[in-house]
Scaffold this active site. Structure first.
Site, mmCIF file in Angstrom:
data_model
loop_
_atom_site.group_PDB
_atom_site.id
_atom_site.type_symbol
_atom_site.label_atom_id
_atom_site.label_comp_id
_atom_site.label_asym_id
_atom_site.label_seq_id
_atom_site.Cartn_x
_atom_site.Cartn_y
_atom_site.Cartn_z
ATOM 1 N N THR A 1 12.452 -10.693 -52.245
ATOM 2 C CA THR A 1 12.015 -11.075 -51.492
ATOM 3 C C THR A 1 10.665 -12.112 -51.789
ATOM 4 O O THR A 1 11.183 -12.887 -53.456
ATOM 5 C CB THR A 1 10.456 -9.823 -51.884
ATOM 6 O OG1 THR A 1 9.863 -9.832 -53.288
ATOM 7 C CG2 THR A 1 11.630 -8.731 -50.652
ATOM 8 N N ASP B 1 19.285 -7.254 -56.332
ATOM 9 C CA ASP B 1 17.909 -7.597 -56.035
ATOM 10 C C ASP B 1 16.651 -7.423 -57.147
ATOM 11 O O ASP B 1 16.280 -6.642 -57.118
ATOM 12 C CB ASP B 1 17.864 -6.728 -55.487
ATOM 13 C CG ASP B 1 16.703 -6.252 -54.003
ATOM 14 O OD1 ASP B 1 15.496 -7.040 -54.350
ATOM 15 O OD2 ASP B 1 16.979 -5.137 -53.380
#
Ligand SMILES: *Cc1c(COP(=O)(O)O)cnc(C)c1O
Length: 431
Positions: A228, A202
């Protein structure tokens, strides 16, 4: 003309309109040091406010459940192609509404209910979605966690190997929200393979650095990479999944219909615009400046006598131990004092913290947003000194007044969003 299609916000909704104007001024007149925040370009901002928000486009390009998707397809194809090109990935899914949704979709792809995962402890820099008991990841799966070494405050890869052998996870989760050091994705990949686990990396925080090669890429070493799009990558708020072709169908199915309905086409359009920006040659210089700025900020704060977790930084963020075993102040007090002088930060636990998360011993600082404004080493030195002064004397009105003046001076030199900044009328105070 139907008034519904012509009235602007200030006529249609004065309360919200004023809050927007206030927020533009707050962002403009303060020093934004929250490590997970950034300022998008005017082009990205405009793209988000387009009629694509009206469109339902469940499914994927050329396989939609609704008519009229030909232009939505153009947008999503562009976003996918650019994401693959940036990260050298075989497959990209650009639909996750957020980083948390991206992680949820990968966990759904890689795991069955009740399977074992091994993720980084939240208080050592990990994220809620890596196995926190109150998050879906901790509720639906069996969780073991790893952290940093007490001495070095860096990930202990030998210990991670041992924990992987002990717990035999099906998925090893790496990546962090408050880890100032380089992550060895190659080593983590080896550890996972040695116990038959898959890896989800991530890179929510460091995606921009990875995009230009200033942080080693997890893509060659990990089955799944999530991020993100709104942190160092500097796009709209949203998520992104990268994976190998063999998992493409399963990942796509996990996102839709697995965890989401219709995609946010206006946001996907803005993702495409920001990915286009990330592919331009000046994006690397921007990312390098983020790192250079973080290093100067770290050196300045450290020279002023404050302790940095792990002793420094390799990336865009630093974690300052403001509590120092009770000799200093709590993160909570520090955050508030800094807020009062328009320096925006967040309190953060440090590894082996003795304070509760809502009090915390640390302050997390990041340079992506101020670097976007154009600030460089000289400003970082000044800001580091102001930061230290406030931490040293959080109660002193004299120090606060001086710093407030300096913040106003610096921010005035680096204007942003000229077309969105409106003078505040009928009021002298406020920021
Ligand atoms: C910010 C972050 C996320 C979550 O992103 P949201 O868009 O807020 O859901 C996930 N993982 C890490 C490591 C993060 O830092």
């Amino acid at each position: 003309m139907n008034k519904f299609f012509t009235a602007n916000i200030s006529d249609a909704d004065p309360i919200i309109s004023e809050a927007i104007d206030d927020e533009v001024r707050r962002q403009t007149n303060g020093l934004e040091l929250i490590a997970s925040e950034n300022f998008v370009s005017e082009a990205v901002l405009q793209t988000m406010g387009t009629v694509f928000t009206n469109k339902y486009a469940e499914g994927y390009p050329r396989k939609r459940y609704y008519g009229g998707c030909e232009f939505a397809d153009v947008v999503e194809d562009a976003a996918i192609d650019r994401a693959k090109q940036i990260f050298g990935a075989e497959h990209a899914n650009v639909q996750p509404h957020s980083g948390a949704q991206a992680n949820m979709a990968v966990l759904m792809t890689a795991l069955d209910h009740g399977d074992q995962i091994l993720g980084m402890n939240l208080s050592h820099g990990g994220h809620l979605t890596h196995g926190h008991p109150l998050n879906f990841s901790g509720i639906n799966y069996k969780v073991a966690d790893y952290g940093v070494n007490r001495e070095t405050e860096q990930i202990d890869y030998d210990e991670l190997q041992r924990l992987a052998e002990e717990h035999k996870p099906k998925l090893l989760i790496c990546g962090a929200s408050a880890y100032p050091r380089t992550i060895d994705f190659a080593r983590i990949g080896e550890i996972a393979r040695s116990v038959g686990a898959k890896v989800m990396a991530d890179i929510a925080h460091i995606a921009g650095l990875v995009a230009v090669g200033l942080h080693p890429s997890p893509v060659p070493h990990c089955e799944f990479v999530t991020t993100t799009t709104h942190k160092t990558l500097r796009g709209p708020r949203g998520g992104l999944i990268l994976c190998r072709e063999e998992f493409a169908k399963d990942v796509d199915r996990s996102v839709f219909p697995g965890v989401q309905g219709g995609p946010l086409v206006h946001i996907i359009a803005a993702k495409a615009v920001s990915f286009g920006e990330a592919l331009q040659s000046d994006f690397k210089a921007y990312q390098q400046q983020i790192i250079d700025n973080a290093r100067v900020l770290a050196e300045t704060i450290s020279s002023a006598g404050l302790r940095l977790v792990s002793g420094g930084t390799d990336n865009h963020l630093l974690l300052v131990d403001v509590f120092m075993d009770g000799k200093g102040i709590t993160g909570k007090v520090a955050e508030k004092a800094l807020d009062e002088v328009h320096i925006t930060v967040n309190k953060n636990t440090i590894p082996f913290d003795t304070n509760k998360p809502f009090v915390a011993s640390g302050i997390r600082l990041g340079t992506p947003a101020l670097t976007t404004r154009g600030m460089k080493e000289a400003e970082m030195k000044q800001i580091g000194e102001m930061f230290a002064a406030i931490i040293r004397e959080p109660e002193s009105e004299e120090v606060k007044n001086r710093v407030r003046g300096e913040v106003a001076e610096i921010t005035a030199k680096f204007p942003m969003y000229p077309t969105r900044l409106k003078e505040k009328r009928n009021e002298t105070a406020g920021r």
